[in-house]
Scaffold this active site. Sequence first.
Site, short mmCIF file in Angstrom:
data_model
loop_
_atom_site.label_atom_id
_atom_site.label_comp_id
_atom_site.label_asym_id
_atom_site.label_seq_id
_atom_site.Cartn_x
_atom_site.Cartn_y
_atom_site.Cartn_z
N LYS A 225 0.50 -1.36 -0.26
CA LYS A 225 0.13 -0.06 -0.16
C LYS A 225 0.67 1.42 -0.29
CE LYS A 225 -3.55 0.40 2.67
NZ LYS A 225 -4.86 -0.05 3.30
N GLU A 231 10.34 -5.75 3.86
CA GLU A 231 10.90 -7.04 3.22
C GLU A 231 10.16 -7.22 2.02
OE1 GLU A 231 8.72 -7.81 7.57
OE2 GLU A 231 8.55 -6.96 6.23
N GLY A 292 -5.87 -5.36 5.51
CA GLY A 292 -4.65 -6.34 5.02
C GLY A 292 -5.24 -7.52 4.68
N ARG A 293 -5.39 -8.41 5.81
CA ARG A 293 -5.94 -9.44 5.67
C ARG A 293 -7.49 -9.70 4.89
NH1 ARG A 293 -5.04 -6.58 10.79
NH2 ARG A 293 -6.88 -6.38 11.91
N GLU A 379 -4.60 -12.41 14.59
CA GLU A 379 -4.56 -10.22 14.28
C GLU A 379 -5.49 -9.16 14.21
OE1 GLU A 379 -1.24 -8.99 11.21
OE2 GLU A 379 -2.88 -8.30 10.08
N HIS A 410 -2.65 -37.75 11.23
CA HIS A 410 -1.74 -38.71 11.22
C HIS A 410 -0.67 -37.27 12.20
CE1 HIS A 410 -2.68 -42.20 9.39
NE2 HIS A 410 -3.15 -41.18 8.68
N LYS A 535 8.63 -4.54 14.70
CA LYS A 535 9.66 -3.59 13.26
C LYS A 535 10.26 -2.11 14.14
CE LYS A 535 5.20 -5.12 10.07
NZ LYS A 535 4.56 -4.01 9.66
#
Length: 577
Positions: A225, A231, A292-293, A379, A410, A535
């Site tokens: 954005k 990153e 964002g999510r 979040e 399993h 951050k």
Amino acid sequence: MISLKCNETPQFLALQSAAEQIKSDDKLHLKNLCSDAARCAGLVATHSNAEDGRKIILDYSRQQVTGEIMELLFDLADKVGFVDKRNDMRCGAKINSTEGRSVLHHALRMPKGYDFSLRNPEEGKKILDEVHNVRDKIEAFTRRVRSGEHKGATGKQLKNIIAIGIGGSQLGPEFVSEALRADAKASEAAKGRKLCFLANVDPIDFSICTSGMDPAETLIIIISKTFTTAETMLNARTTKKWLLDGLAAQGVFDADEIVKKHIVAVSTAREKVIAFGIDPANMFGFWDWVGGRFSVCSAVGILPLSLQYSYEVMCDFLNGAHNMDEHFFDAPLRENIPVLLGLLGVWNSSFMGYSCRALLPYSQALKRFPAHIQQVDMESNGKRVAIDGTVLPFQAGEVDFGEPGTNGQHSFYQLMHQGRVVPADFIGFMESQTPIELAGEDVSNHDELMSNFFAQPDALAYGKSLSDLIGEGEPEAIRPHKVFGGNRPSSSMLMTKLDAFGVGQLLAIYEHRTAVQGFIWSINSFDQYGVELGKILANKVRKQLHDSRKLSDDFKKVQGFNSSTSCLLETYLSHSK
């Protein structure tokens, strides 16, 4: 209207009392509750789509609830003003109060011609016009790339897509991409194409993502954005260099032309996008009312997914999400699948004291779904204060995890059956994306899978008693190890099929479940300050690494950190490889 907080209501106390009774009264063990056919019939909700007959059935009869407990939960929702909060979200009120923003990811799914001005007279038409302007731009660009009209710098068709983003810019789109890989319509549209998501700043991720790719056939999408996410931008610069070096090796040296043809952006930071060399005509925007999510239905997800699977397929996905949006906003609470899941989440977390929750899709296509919902939920609802800033007197949010069945059986089902109690959501489908039936086998491969889908919730609920083992002649020494206490809650969701429409429905169900729990707890599910502190501290470490490695000896000494971090940093820096 000023609503009460959930813990200020008489229903909260009544639910606490009901939970204690559930925990202590053997008559309320699930094996007994599940023997009550009338109770079980009353704990089922169905959502049908009249156009094609598909269904979603939610059976929550294996939850540790009675009809009376459910009524208390509905009353609790009423007391905290849930319906008003839901309506505020629908209309675009700024319910994300800490950031002063609306929460309108459902607007991304509204079809052309939908009259949003009925809900939002002041801005509804403008919002929807903007949404469809971006969608039209995605459709046109997708058509040009997929048809070969928009080619790379060497004249080759662009068949590889690298989507660079992190968090919601990766988890949601990647879940949808994996969910559609084996769908007949989507896989046909994706033939000869490859979509890769580059998220982790770890260079291993970059190496794996670009391995075997021809830069001449690769389109890069940078998703940020602000165009400042550390990153993402380091990965963007790394991939840009890979692109320029790779094309230089093929005799193309015009960097401006390469970037113009091979790199596009999903961002709102126009000047930074231009400074990176990207043609602003190849910039796709979104809005601050899209968290964002919750952004997979914006250009963040729809651009890379349309390039891979076609815009037509992604419209099916958006239509499925819109179908569930309308169900969430309009269906009565007692028939409302996201509302029921949310209320059950509050019951299990706040009253029964279960701190974990498992998401168990019986479809390998949904292997990335638990990871996405983990972010959506944790979040959003991992908060310590109410929306007014007061400290919560209870813990909000759960630890979400999951794996596709039968793989998870399993892995961690041992703990679920005989260790900690972990409420679970089982998700199954009546149709397989890739049906297989071998001659001579008792059942098809999909029926084998679904046999486990139907069996596991009963095994968790009923368990196996010592008397059962004695009756089966089990040796005495081994009996204690084979006792299953049962009484482990779960819900079962059975859907007709997992195509693009169904994927959209499933996404919206769990997005809205998260909002329901936040509304009941009176928290802000739409900010995420908890991701910021790490951050900020990383910036300090980054500066130290730069100074120690690249400046004079005066700056090499590690300083300004606690002794533990300093010791680890010094060890890391002393290793020169």
